[in-house]
Design a protein around this motif. Structure first.
Motif, PDB file in Angstrom:
ATOM      1  N   LEU A  23     -39.069  47.361  43.113  1.00  0.00           N
ATOM      2  CA  LEU A  23     -37.637  47.525  42.932  1.00  0.00           C
ATOM      3  C   LEU A  23     -37.133  46.702  41.752  1.00  0.00           C
ATOM      4  N   LYS A  24     -36.267  47.304  40.970  1.00  0.00           N
ATOM      5  CA  LYS A  24     -35.676  46.603  39.840  1.00  0.00           C
ATOM      6  C   LYS A  24     -34.540  45.725  40.338  1.00  0.00           C
ATOM      7  N   PRO A  25     -34.213  44.645  39.575  1.00  0.00           N
ATOM      8  CA  PRO A  25     -33.156  43.728  40.022  1.00  0.00           C
ATOM      9  C   PRO A  25     -31.845  44.426  40.372  1.00  0.00           C
ATOM     10  N   LYS A  26     -31.448  45.438  39.584  1.00  0.00           N
ATOM     11  CA  LYS A  26     -30.172  46.108  39.851  1.00  0.00           C
ATOM     12  C   LYS A  26     -30.228  46.947  41.130  1.00  0.00           C
ATOM     13  N   GLN A  27     -31.448  47.215  41.625  1.00  0.00           N
ATOM     14  CA  GLN A  27     -31.578  47.909  42.906  1.00  0.00           C
ATOM     15  C   GLN A  27     -31.468  46.938  44.085  1.00  0.00           C
ATOM     16  N   LEU A  28     -31.598  45.646  43.767  1.00  0.00           N
ATOM     17  CA  LEU A  28     -31.498  44.616  44.803  1.00  0.00           C
ATOM     18  C   LEU A  28     -30.117  43.985  44.862  1.00  0.00           C
ATOM     19  N   PHE A  29     -29.521  43.764  43.666  1.00  0.00           N
ATOM     20  CA  PHE A  29     -28.281  42.989  43.614  1.00  0.00           C
ATOM     21  C   PHE A  29     -27.281  43.622  42.643  1.00  0.00           C
ATOM     22  N   GLU A  30     -26.023  43.255  42.838  1.00  0.00           N
ATOM     23  CA  GLU A  30     -24.963  43.714  41.939  1.00  0.00           C
ATOM     24  C   GLU A  30     -23.855  42.665  41.900  1.00  0.00           C
ATOM     25  N   ILE A  31     -23.307  42.421  40.712  1.00  0.00           N
ATOM     26  CA  ILE A  31     -22.187  41.483  40.577  1.00  0.00           C
ATOM     27  C   ILE A  31     -20.898  42.197  40.967  1.00  0.00           C
ATOM     28  N   GLU A  32     -20.104  41.550  41.817  1.00  0.00           N
ATOM     29  CA  GLU A  32     -18.836  42.126  42.236  1.00  0.00           C
ATOM     30  C   GLU A  32     -17.704  41.121  42.037  1.00  0.00           C
ATOM     31  N   PHE A  33     -16.539  41.655  41.640  1.00  0.00           N
ATOM     32  CA  PHE A  33     -15.344  40.832  41.479  1.00  0.00           C
ATOM     33  C   PHE A  33     -14.292  41.259  42.499  1.00  0.00           C
ATOM     34  N   ALA A  34     -13.482  40.318  42.927  1.00  0.00           N
ATOM     35  CA  ALA A  34     -12.356  40.641  43.801  1.00  0.00           C
ATOM     36  C   ALA A  34     -11.394  41.548  43.038  1.00  0.00           C
ATOM     37  N   GLY A  35     -10.921  42.570  43.696  1.00  0.00           N
ATOM     38  CA  GLY A  35     -10.018  43.492  43.030  1.00  0.00           C
ATOM     39  C   GLY A  35     -10.719  44.577  42.256  1.00  0.00           C
ATOM     40  N   LYS A  36     -12.057  44.521  42.208  1.00  0.00           N
ATOM     41  CA  LYS A  36     -12.876  45.542  41.556  1.00  0.00           C
ATOM     42  C   LYS A  36     -12.512  45.753  40.087  1.00  0.00           C
ATOM     43  N   THR A  37     -11.978  44.724  39.435  1.00  0.00           N
ATOM     44  CA  THR A  37     -11.632  44.842  38.027  1.00  0.00           C
ATOM     45  C   THR A  37     -12.716  44.222  37.157  1.00  0.00           C
ATOM     46  N   ASN A  38     -12.770  44.620  35.885  1.00  0.00           N
ATOM     47  CA  ASN A  38     -13.706  43.993  34.964  1.00  0.00           C
ATOM     48  C   ASN A  38     -12.972  43.497  33.722  1.00  0.00           C
ATOM     49  N   GLU A  39     -11.642  43.335  33.818  1.00  0.00           N
ATOM     50  CA  GLU A  39     -10.828  42.857  32.700  1.00  0.00           C
ATOM     51  C   GLU A  39     -10.143  41.556  33.077  1.00  0.00           C
ATOM     52  N   PHE A  40     -10.371  40.523  32.249  1.00  0.00           N
ATOM     53  CA  PHE A  40      -9.855  39.195  32.546  1.00  0.00           C
ATOM     54  C   PHE A  40      -9.325  38.549  31.271  1.00  0.00           C
TER      55      PHE A  40
END
Length: 348
Positions: A23-40
């Motif tokens: 399994l590749k790392p992205k199949q094991l884990f994923e980065i998540e932010f509160a609010g599901k946004t990616n703009e800061f």
């Protein structure tokens, strides 16, 4: 039969473990932010977590951007980066004796809004009405200019007595080149062309061509300036490229941002005291960009200047900005304008 009963479960278990191991790392884990946004905004404290897709035992997680480790406390990540814009957040996850690296693309904007500036006209000087200005720069109190092929005129570089408008020296480009921005460094004049993917290096004293260079990732040539060590190049996108003055290779870039968005209209450039002053393409305004972070720290309303020049069929937009360090003032003009304005920039 007993052998078969033993072998089949063993084979299934082995296959399962092999699949898990592949399994590749992205199949094991994923980065998540509160609010599901990616703009800061830079310096934000952001709630972050790791989505554990396969129920692994996570021992430690560290985060970084551009190789700089970020601080995290109580599951809050402190975004503190040098260069703003589109970034790749990297998480290094230690789990069950293994290490995995995953990334997530995010957008980091300026922490503050730009300040608003205006201008005061100090002097007006004559300017060649047929000069389709693309680049403007002072060196030893003498003005240098680069033009594009506006109307029937050829592109050229020239040296000018700014007080009288007298042309002291000129070199025309070949007809197939549309001239763009210039900058002067180490007794050399560097010039871009628009869409030919090529720039030229001249000896300053006589405009003898010394070299030419090809663009790298940037596809077009718009504006140039320098900080005494590096050359900055705009290309019509949100990026301003940093070029090595010896090799002319694109070493890195900054991205132009405000506190609300990424911006992509920087044209002619001028570097002064850590800031890049840039004409906004097709607008009567300039922006002041922090040369390290890419943040637009100021916007200069240049409205009204175009009303002060002669009206004719080839009259075009504001373009051309040069700082005169001896006088401590800026000089601006436009494409096919008959005037060159000496101005002071001040907060509104």
């Amino acid at each position: 039969m007993n052998f078969i009963k033993f072998f089949i479960p063993l084979a299934i278990a082995t296959l399962f473990l092999a699949c898990e191991g592949d399994l590749k790392p992205k199949q094991l884990f994923e980065i998540e932010f509160a609010g599901k946004t990616n703009e800061f905004r830079n310096l934000d404290s952001v709630a972050v977590s790791i989505k554990n897709k396969k129920g692994k035992t996570i021992d430690n997680v560290s985060y970084s951007i551009d190789g700089k480790k970020l601080q995290i406390q109580d599951d809050k990540l402190s975004l503190d980066v040098t260069r703003l814009g589109l970034k790749e957040l990297k998480a290094v996850i230690e789990y069950e004796g293994n290490t995995a690296e995953i990334t997530k693309k995010i957008k980091i904007l300026s922490a503050t809004a730009p300040e608003i500036y205006t201008y005061e006209i100090i002097n007006e000087y004559p300017h060649d009405l047929n000069a389709f200005t693309q680049g403007l720069e002072f060196h030893n109190d003498t003005l240098y200019e680069s033009t594009g092929s506006g109307g029937n005129a050829k592109s050229f570089i020239r040296k000018i007595d700014f007080k009288t408008g007298k042309i002291l020296q000129q070199k025309d480009l070949a007809k197939n080149y549309f001239g763009e921005g210039i900058t002067i460094l180490n007794n050399k004049l560097y010039q871009l062309t628009w869409r030919s993917g090529i720039g030229f290096v001249y000896r300053l004293q006589d405009f003898k061509e010394l070299n030419s260079f090809q663009y790298g990732e940037s596809k077009e040539g718009w504006g140039l300036c320098n900080d005494g060590k590096m050359i900055y190049k705009s290309d019509g996108t949100e990026k301003i490229w940093l070029l090595d003055p010896e090799t002319l290779t694109e070493i890195s870039h900054i991205e132009i941002v405000t506190n609300k968005s990424i911006f992509n209209k920087a044209n002619e450039l001028e570097y002064v005291d850590g800031k890049i002053y840039a004409n906004v393409w097709q607008k009567e305004s300039m922006m002041i960009i922090d040369a390290e972070s890419g943040a637009i720290v100021g916007v200069i309303n240049m409205a009204g200047l175009k009303n002060k020049v002669k009206k004719h069929k080839n009259l075009d937009v504001l373009n051309g900005v040069a700082y005169n360090p001896t006088r401590g003032t800026f000089f601006v003009t436009g494409k096919n304008w008959d005037k060159l304005f000496e101005i002071k920039i001040k907060k509104k």
